[in-house]
Design a protein around this motif. Structure first.
Motif, mmCIF file in Angstrom:
data_model
loop_
_atom_site.group_PDB
_atom_site.id
_atom_site.type_symbol
_atom_site.label_atom_id
_atom_site.label_comp_id
_atom_site.label_asym_id
_atom_site.label_seq_id
_atom_site.Cartn_x
_atom_site.Cartn_y
_atom_site.Cartn_z
ATOM 1 N N ARG A 127 10.231 16.595 -0.453
ATOM 2 C CA ARG A 127 10.424 16.230 0.951
ATOM 3 C C ARG A 127 11.833 15.696 1.147
ATOM 4 N N THR A 128 12.376 15.929 2.314
ATOM 5 C CA THR A 128 13.669 15.340 2.634
ATOM 6 C C THR A 128 13.482 13.852 2.924
ATOM 7 N N ALA A 129 14.473 13.085 2.577
ATOM 8 C CA ALA A 129 14.480 11.646 2.833
ATOM 9 C C ALA A 129 15.819 11.309 3.478
ATOM 10 N N GLY A 130 15.852 11.418 4.801
ATOM 11 C CA GLY A 130 17.100 11.205 5.518
ATOM 12 C C GLY A 130 18.047 12.385 5.343
ATOM 13 N N ILE A 131 19.305 12.154 5.644
ATOM 14 C CA ILE A 131 20.287 13.242 5.581
ATOM 15 C C ILE A 131 20.820 13.467 4.181
ATOM 16 N N ASP A 132 20.502 12.556 3.247
ATOM 17 C CA ASP A 132 21.129 12.660 1.934
ATOM 18 C C ASP A 132 20.162 12.411 0.777
ATOM 19 N N GLY A 133 18.873 12.641 1.014
ATOM 20 C CA GLY A 133 17.927 12.359 -0.058
ATOM 21 C C GLY A 133 16.807 13.370 -0.161
ATOM 22 N N LEU A 134 16.231 13.458 -1.360
ATOM 23 C CA LEU A 134 15.024 14.240 -1.609
ATOM 24 C C LEU A 134 14.028 13.356 -2.358
ATOM 25 N N LEU A 135 12.764 13.490 -1.999
ATOM 26 C CA LEU A 135 11.688 12.757 -2.655
ATOM 27 C C LEU A 135 10.743 13.774 -3.282
ATOM 28 N N ILE A 136 10.581 13.666 -4.589
ATOM 29 C CA ILE A 136 9.718 14.582 -5.337
ATOM 30 C C ILE A 136 8.478 13.798 -5.745
#
Length: 248
Positions: free
Chosen positions: A15-24
């Motif tokens: 999943r995207t987490a804001g404009i600069d992150g990914l959450l796996i």
């Protein structure tokens, strides 16, 4: 291993987490395999050394990475993450290297940890049985969170699947060992809590004056060794609170 598309009913998800992150995320609830996967995958992200990745971390069941969006697009970094996810079975992966096994002196019960009796009653066992079970448990630091350097540790035997309190304890001290929902929390700060205070240590988990301010790391293993109140008092001057560790 086939990596499923992000879907609430399938794991792992990205999943995207804001404009600069990914959450796996590896599960919808805590389990040993999901925590193992989160720790192992975060270590692999860190070890990959990808250009543009600025930070990685892990939680109970997820790994997170933050990237420079001026250097990488979401699509580009997600493609790299998917390739890495598909490279092995993360639920059976080896835990990260550099872990330690800690033995931490702990006073169970007495006026230092006054809720041992309540916790034992909730678990349906005697105080003596509670101390034995808690002292025998060799648990893993599943994540660091809530306060600086504060570990969540588990899993405890099923008898410790007890709820948190419905009302808060106004304050517990630094080094308090608390239990609920098959986990320990070892408190790095004095704070209100709904967890039951069953043990007391002299350890300092957060040491901002040192090069490595968090004493414990995710993946470390810990055992809480019964000691006497007077012995614990004598350990107060030691930042480790009498704790000893060895490499795993």
């Amino acid at each position: 291993m086939t990596v499923p598309s992000p879907n609430p009913d399938q794991f792992p998800t990205i999943r995207t987490a804001g404009i600069d992150g990914l959450l796996i995320t590896f599960a919808d609830r805590l389990s040993e395999p999901a925590n193992r996967a989160a720790l192992a995958f975060r270590a692999a992200l860190e070890g990959a050394g990808w250009d543009g990745v600025e930070e990685t971390s892990s939680s109970l069941i997820s790994a997170y990475l933050r990237f420079d969006p001026l250097y990488l697009t979401h699509d580009a970094i997600e493609a790299q993450v998917r390739d890495l996810l598909g490279s092995r079975d993360w639920y059976a992966a080896d835990l990260p290297q550099g872990r330690r096994y800690w033995r931490i002196p702990t006073v169970f019960g007495t006026e230092l940890a006054p809720q041992l009796g309540e916790a034992a009653k909730a678990a349906g066992i005697t105080e003596e049985e509670a101390i034995q079970l808690l002292a025998d448990a060799r648990v893993r630091v599943q994540t660091i969170g809530f306060a600086p350097g504060q570990p969540y540790l588990g899993e405890l035997p099923e008898v410790w699947d007890i709820p948190r309190q419905s009302a808060l304890t106004a304050s517990i001290p630094v080094g308090a060992l608390c239990v609920a929902i098959r986990q320990f929390v070892l408190f790095s700060v004095s704070t209100p809590t709904g967890w039951q205070h069953v043990g007391q240590t002299a350890i300092r988990l957060f040491r901002p004056e040192t090069e490595e301010p968090f004493l414990l790391r995710p993946g470390d293993e810990v055992q809480f060794v019964p000691t006497k109140p007077e012995t614990l008092t004598a350990m107060q001057a030691d930042p480790h609170g009498g704790a000893e560790c060895e490499p795993i």
